[in-house]
Design an enzyme around this catalytic site. Structure first.
Site, PDB file in Angstrom:
ATOM      1  N   HIS A   1       0.809  -1.213   0.000  1.00 58.49           N
ATOM      2  CA  HIS A   1       0.000   0.000   0.000  1.00 58.49           C
ATOM      3  C   HIS A   1       0.847   1.269   0.000  1.00 58.49           C
ATOM      4  CE1 HIS A   1      -3.479  -2.564   0.972  1.00 58.49           C
ATOM      5  NE2 HIS A   1      -4.210  -1.553   0.566  1.00 58.49           N
ATOM      6  N   GLY A   2       2.031   1.215   0.558  1.00 61.22           N
ATOM      7  CA  GLY A   2       2.833   2.429   0.581  1.00 61.22           C
ATOM      8  C   GLY A   2       4.235   2.186   1.088  1.00 61.22           C
TER       9      GLY A   2
END
Length: 511
Positions: A326-327
Site C-alpha cells: 500500500h505504501g
C-alpha cells in the site's frame, strides 16, 4: 484523467463509447478492442505521457515472457518466471520503494545518501500484480493461448488500469472470445450507468465532503498539535468513511464503466464495515487484493496445510507485505502488521471456539463492534504520515489531551453549551454542519445500510463469478430493472456533477 472530472464524463467517455460501437459495427471485435487499447493509452497519457512508453514496453516484455513460459522447455520455464518476477518487481521497487530503502539505510547507518527525484507511475502497484499473476498462472500451466491484443486490453483496460479491481486473466480474457460481449445490451448499459453514478456519488458527495474534516484532524496532528478526544474521533471516523467511499466508489465506477462496454469486472467491496471478524473484513474489503495475496503469497507460504503455527506465520508475513504494497513507509508496514496480528488472534479465537453454539444477536453485534474498532484504529497507521503523528493521534483518541467538541457543534448541543464551555473548550478543528450530517448518514449506511449491489439490482451474472461475494448480497440473476433505479441514477448523477468542480483525486492513486 480522473473519472470524477468534466473531461472524462462529458468528453472522453462519450467519444470512446461511440467509437467502440462504431468500430464493432463497421469492422468487428478486433477493431473495437484495438480502439479500447488506444483509448486506454490516451487515458493514461493524460496524466503523464512520459510513462506511456514504459507501460507499453513492460506490456510487450510480459507478453513475450508469457509466450516463453507457455512454449519453452520445462527445464527453463522456472528461469523465465524468475526473470519475469525480477522485471516486474524490479520496476515496482525502483519507482515505489527506492527512496524508502535509501531513507531506511540513512536511519540505520551513518552512510550519507541522497534521495532520488522519482515520480511514481500511476497505478503501477495494480497492473504489476495483474501481470505477476498472469506469469505465475502461465508457469502453472493454467494459460495455454493468449493473443497479444487480448493481453493488451486485459492489462490496459482504462476502467481498472489505475486503481483496480485487480483482475484475473481467467475472468477477463475469456470474455473477449464470446460474441455476447460485443453485442449492444441495453440492460448492461443501464446497470453500468447506475453503478457509475452510485460510485461517482460516493466519491464526490460523500468522500469529498468528509475529506476536509479528516485532513484537518490528521494535518494538525502531523504538525504537533494535540487534539481533544471528540475532535480526534471525528477526524478518524471521517477518514474511515472517506477512504471507504473513495475507494469503493472508484471500484463501483470501474465495474459500471466495464458494463457499458459489455465487459464484467470482479466485485471489490461487499459492505466491509458490517463484518463480524477481521477474517470476514478481508473477505469484504478490497476483495481482489485479498484474493491475490491468498493465491500468490499466503498459499505458497504454506497456508493452512502445515499446522496452525505455519498458518499464523504465513498470515502475518502476508499482511506485512500487504501493508508494504500500500505504501513505502513504516506506517504502512505497521498497519499490515496490525492486521496480521489481528488475523492471527481471530484464527486462534475461532479454533478455541470451534464447538461454540451459533452467536446470539447480542454476540453478533458485539463482534461487529469489536471488528470495526480494530479496523478503524488501524486507519490511524494508514493515514498518518509518520510515527510521531500516530503517537499523537493515539493519545488524542484516548483523551490524554482533553475532551471537547468543535465550536460549530455548540448550537446543536444547547442548552448544554455553557456547561461544556465551563469545562474548558479549546477546539482545533471545525467541522461544518453539512459534513457532520454526511458523516452521520455515511456511518449509518456503512454499518447498517443496504447492500449497494443488491439495491442497484446488480446480479452475479453482471460481474465475474469467481469473486467470493455471497449471492444473498446481490440481486437475483436477470432481475428486472425498476423505475426507482432510473430516478436514483439521475439524482446521483446530478448531485455528483454539481460537485465535480471541487472533487479531489482518488486516495488510492497514491498507492
Amino acid at each position: 484523467m480522473r473519472f470524477n472530472s468534466y473531461e472524462f464524463v462529458f468528453l472522453f467517455l462519450p467519444v470512446v463509447w461511440l467509437g467502440w460501437r462504431g468500430a464493432l459495427r463497421l469492422i468487428g471485435p478486433p477493431a473495437g478492442m484495438a480502439w479500447l487499447v488506444g483509448a486506454s493509452l490516451f487515458f493514461y497519457a493524460w496524466w503523464d505521457w512520459r510513462f506511456v512508453p514504459l507501460l507499453a514496453f513492460s506490456l510487450v516484455i510480459n507478453f513475450a515472457l508469457g509466450r516463453r513460459l507457455a512454449a519453452g522447455p520445462a527445464a527453463r520455464r522456472t528461469a523465465w518466471l524468475v526473470a519475469g518476477l525480477c522485471w516486474n518487481l524490479g520496476l515496482l521497487f525502483y519507482f515505489k520503494y527506492w527512496n524508502f530503502f535509501l531513507d531506511t539505510l540513512r536511519m540505520l547507518t551513518p552512510a550519507t545518501v541522497t534521495l532520488s527525484d522519482i515520480v511514481l507511475p500511476l497505478g503501477i502497484s495494480f497492473f504489476t500484480f495483474q501481470k505477476i499473476a498472469f506469469l505465475v498462472d502461465v508457469w502453472r500451466g493454467q494459460v495455454k493461448d493468449v493473443r497479444f491484443l487480448d493481453f493488451a486490453l486485459f492489462v490496459l483496460f482504462f476502467p481498472q488500469l489505475i486503481a483496480g479491481p485487480i483482475v484475473h486473466h481467467g475472468e477477463f480474457i475469456p470474455q473477449l472470445r464470446e460474441d455476447t460481449t460485443f453485442r449492444l445490451d441495453p440492460r448492461k448499459c443501464a446497470l453500468g450507468l447506475s453503478l457509475f453514478a452510485a460510485g461517482l456519488f460516493q466519491k464526490c458527495v460523500i468522500a469529498d465532503t468528509l475529506a476536509p474534516v479528516a485532513d484537518s484532524a490528521f494535518g494538525l496532528a502531523a504538525h504537533g498539535t494535540p487534539l481533544r478526544l471528540v475532535e480526534a474521533w471525528t477526524g478518524l471516523l471521517a477518514y474511515s468513511l472517506q477512504l471507504f467511499n473513495d475507494f469503493s466508489g472508484y471500484s463501483h465506477m470501474a465495474i459500471g464503466l466495464a458494463l457499458l462496454f459489455g465487459l464484467r469486472l470482479p466485485v471489490n467491496f461487499a459492505a466491509p464495515y458490517t463484518a463480524r471478524s477481521v477474517i470476514e473484513f478481508w473477505r469484504r474489503w478490497h476483495i481482489t487484493l485479498s484474493r491475490f495475496l491468498r493465491d500468490y503469497c499466503y498459499i505458497p507460504l504454506g497456508g493452512n496445510r502445515h499446522g496452525p503455527a505455519r498458518q499464523l506465520l504465513a498470515l502475518f508475513v502476508t499482511m506485512a507485505l500487504a501493508g508494504l504494497w500500500h505504501g513505502a513507509g513504516w506506517t504502512f508496514v505497521l498497519w499490515g502488521v496490525w492486521h496480521g496480528a489481528a488475523l492471527c488472534v481471530n484464527h486462534l479465537w475461532h479454533r478455541w471456539r470451534a464447538d461454540a453454539p451459533p452467536a446470539t444477536r447480542f454476540e453478533a453485534l458485539r463482534d461487529q463492534a469489536l471488528t470495526l474498532a480494530v479496523v478503524v484504529l488501524g486507519w490511524v497507521l494508514f493515514r498518518s504520515p509518520d510515527l510521531a503523528t500516530v503517537r499523537l493521534m493515539g493519545e488524542s483518541l484516548f483523551g490524554l489531551h482533553g475532551i471537547s467538541v468543535p465550536t460549530t457543534w455548540l448550537n446543536w448541543i444547547e442548552p448544554f453549551g455553557s456547561a461544556v464551555r465551563a469545562r474548558g473548550l479549546f477546539p482545533s478543528i471545525s467541522a461544518p454542519p453539512l459534513a457532520l450530517l454526511v458523516l452521520l448518514a455515511a456511518a449509518v449506511g456503512a454499518v447498517a445500510g443496504p447492500r449497494l449491489l443488491r439495491w442497484l439490482q446488480i446480479s452475479p451474472a453482471d460481474t465475474t463469478a469467481s469473486v467470493p461475494v455471497s449471492r444473498a448480497e446481490m440481486a437475483p440473476a436477470d432481475a428486472p430493472l425498476h423505475w426507482k433505479i432510473a430516478v436514483a441514477t439521475g439524482l446521483m448523477l446530478a448531485l455528483s456533477i454539481a460537485a465535480l468542480a471541487q472533487s479531489s483525486p482518488f486516495l488510492y492513486f497514491q498507492f
